[in-house]
Design a protein around this motif. Sequence first.
Motif, PDB file in Angstrom:
ATOM      1  N   SER A   1     -79.825  61.802 -64.021  1.00  0.00           N
ATOM      2  CA  SER A   1     -79.483  61.242 -62.717  1.00  0.00           C
ATOM      3  C   SER A   1     -78.061  61.626 -62.311  1.00  0.00           C
ATOM      4  CB  SER A   1     -79.624  59.718 -62.782  1.00  0.00           C
ATOM      5  OG  SER A   1     -79.338  59.160 -61.549  1.00  0.00           O
ATOM      6  N   ARG A   2     -77.147  61.606 -63.285  1.00  0.00           N
ATOM      7  CA  ARG A   2     -75.759  61.977 -63.003  1.00  0.00           C
ATOM      8  C   ARG A   2     -75.665  63.464 -62.606  1.00  0.00           C
ATOM      9  NH1 ARG A   2     -73.698  60.813 -67.730  1.00  0.00           N
ATOM     10  NH2 ARG A   2     -74.374  58.674 -67.516  1.00  0.00           N
TER      11      ARG A   2
ATOM     12  N   PRO B   1     -84.565  62.141 -59.348  1.00  0.00           N
ATOM     13  CA  PRO B   1     -83.556  61.741 -60.334  1.00  0.00           C
ATOM     14  C   PRO B   1     -82.390  60.954 -59.745  1.00  0.00           C
ATOM     15  CG  PRO B   1     -83.581  64.114 -60.072  1.00  0.00           C
ATOM     16  CD  PRO B   1     -84.676  63.584 -59.223  1.00  0.00           C
ATOM     17  N   THR B   2     -82.147  61.047 -58.430  1.00  0.00           N
ATOM     18  CA  THR B   2     -81.016  60.288 -57.891  1.00  0.00           C
ATOM     19  C   THR B   2     -81.266  58.782 -57.968  1.00  0.00           C
ATOM     20  OG1 THR B   2     -81.945  60.663 -55.711  1.00  0.00           O
ATOM     21  CG2 THR B   2     -80.099  62.047 -56.339  1.00  0.00           C
TER      22      THR B   2
ATOM     23  N   LYS C   1     -76.580  63.833 -59.060  1.00  0.00           N
ATOM     24  CA  LYS C   1     -75.549  63.301 -58.174  1.00  0.00           C
ATOM     25  C   LYS C   1     -74.349  64.254 -58.102  1.00  0.00           C
ATOM     26  CE  LYS C   1     -72.778  59.140 -57.757  1.00  0.00           C
ATOM     27  NZ  LYS C   1     -72.195  58.092 -58.597  1.00  0.00           N
TER      28      LYS C   1
ATOM     29  N   PRO D   1     -82.381  59.660 -69.266  1.00  0.00           N
ATOM     30  CA  PRO D   1     -82.578  59.635 -67.813  1.00  0.00           C
ATOM     31  C   PRO D   1     -81.293  59.435 -67.009  1.00  0.00           C
ATOM     32  CG  PRO D   1     -84.256  58.324 -68.890  1.00  0.00           C
ATOM     33  CD  PRO D   1     -83.288  58.718 -69.956  1.00  0.00           C
ATOM     34  N   LEU D   2     -80.372  58.605 -67.503  1.00  0.00           N
ATOM     35  CA  LEU D   2     -79.142  58.375 -66.727  1.00  0.00           C
ATOM     36  C   LEU D   2     -78.314  59.651 -66.620  1.00  0.00           C
ATOM     37  CD1 LEU D   2     -77.847  54.840 -67.778  1.00  0.00           C
ATOM     38  CD2 LEU D   2     -78.975  55.505 -65.686  1.00  0.00           C
ATOM     39  N   ALA D   3     -78.304  60.473 -67.686  1.00  0.00           N
ATOM     40  CA  ALA D   3     -77.538  61.720 -67.648  1.00  0.00           C
ATOM     41  C   ALA D   3     -78.156  62.689 -66.637  1.00  0.00           C
ATOM     42  CB  ALA D   3     -77.511  62.342 -69.035  1.00  0.00           C
TER      43      ALA D   3
END
Lengths: 190, 207
Positions: free
Chosen positions: B127-128, B161-162, B131, B123-125
Amino acid sequence: MSLDKNSKLIIFLTFCILLFSCTTLKVTKREADTGYFPTFMKATIIHSKKTNLDQYNQLALVPEDDFSLGMLKEIGYFDTVVNFAGLEQLIIENNLLDKIGTVSNIPGINKAAKTYKNFLWVNWRVELRNNKQYLQLALVDASTMEDLFISETTSGTQLPIFNDQENYYPLMNSLLDYISENSPTYSISD
Amino acid sequence: MFFISYNSVSKFLAVASCLLLSACVSVMKDTSPDPNTGLFPTMFGSEVITNKRSDIDSKKQLLLVEVFHNGGSNYFDTRNVTDYHIKQLRKLNYFDEIYTLKDLELSIINNGLSDEITSLDNPLAISRAAKNYKPFLWLTIEIDMLPGPSAGNRKLTLIDPTTLEKLLIVEAHPNQWGVIATSDEAVRFPLYNALIEYIRQNSKGFK
């Protein structure tokens, strides 16, 4: 179909056991008088390291299930209890997205502890030993990945079928004991 | 058990064959929304678990669709299912583009951003990517394959996702009639219809 006396008794007993059977992964309140979760069983302590836990009491990371989250909140020691999705949101809120790649693996969790805030990671482990399945509760210092505390209970058989009264609640009670022994500020009966 | 009589078995068979025979049952069939209501034709409903207001119009340029099995993921290929869902979601005429995870990876590479955005496996990827690449919405459809009363349930989740905030969570329970139904009407269209309702509530331009 006619049944003899013994068969009838066995069927009757089976129904009784089904009716009064144990619960599984049910979040419950601690008992008001003792401060423990309701069970008669005790877990075996495998490893317990003396430390000052209050340096970590701001944040705890738990697996992605409602039971772990609910029970750790019920213990009431940590300021914030999050699962992995919650930790990811905290990282984004604190603008650390470019520094922490992922928390889906152990190096990533370690990096989050070093970059964001040190926390304790609570996790479950299942182990087959001497033809019995064991369920362990482990408390890990995320900044060093060192096990601080491990306790265990067994299902008694080769099958990894665990319930609250014999497995999950005794493990949670052993964690309560460990926290109260190693925190100068926490006491179970509060 | 001892108590299952021939009577209840025959009743079950009768209900099952009625369901099979009736014309409305289809599995992954190309269907368009009803022009009058704008909804997919089904008599089944769904359970909305989370519904948060959000400005989705600013992110409608791209929808990332991911389908996964909860349990048994090694045995089932989700590509055909993902393709079907994307084809159906295009009929909403709301999102400018609809991508799979692979499409998004290729698009990131073609825009020369592969140094900044690594593997999109967590999930963090993702989100990146939202962004650093461009804002989008992330839709997951989770199929419960674990044995038990929830087997066959489908869960649709719309995520920003942000922030990784879950905007909409809807569940379809095919077991609610006592029969495991995996037809479009039981498990797919109710999810689409809940998404259409959500877009109607949160978008200014959507018909």
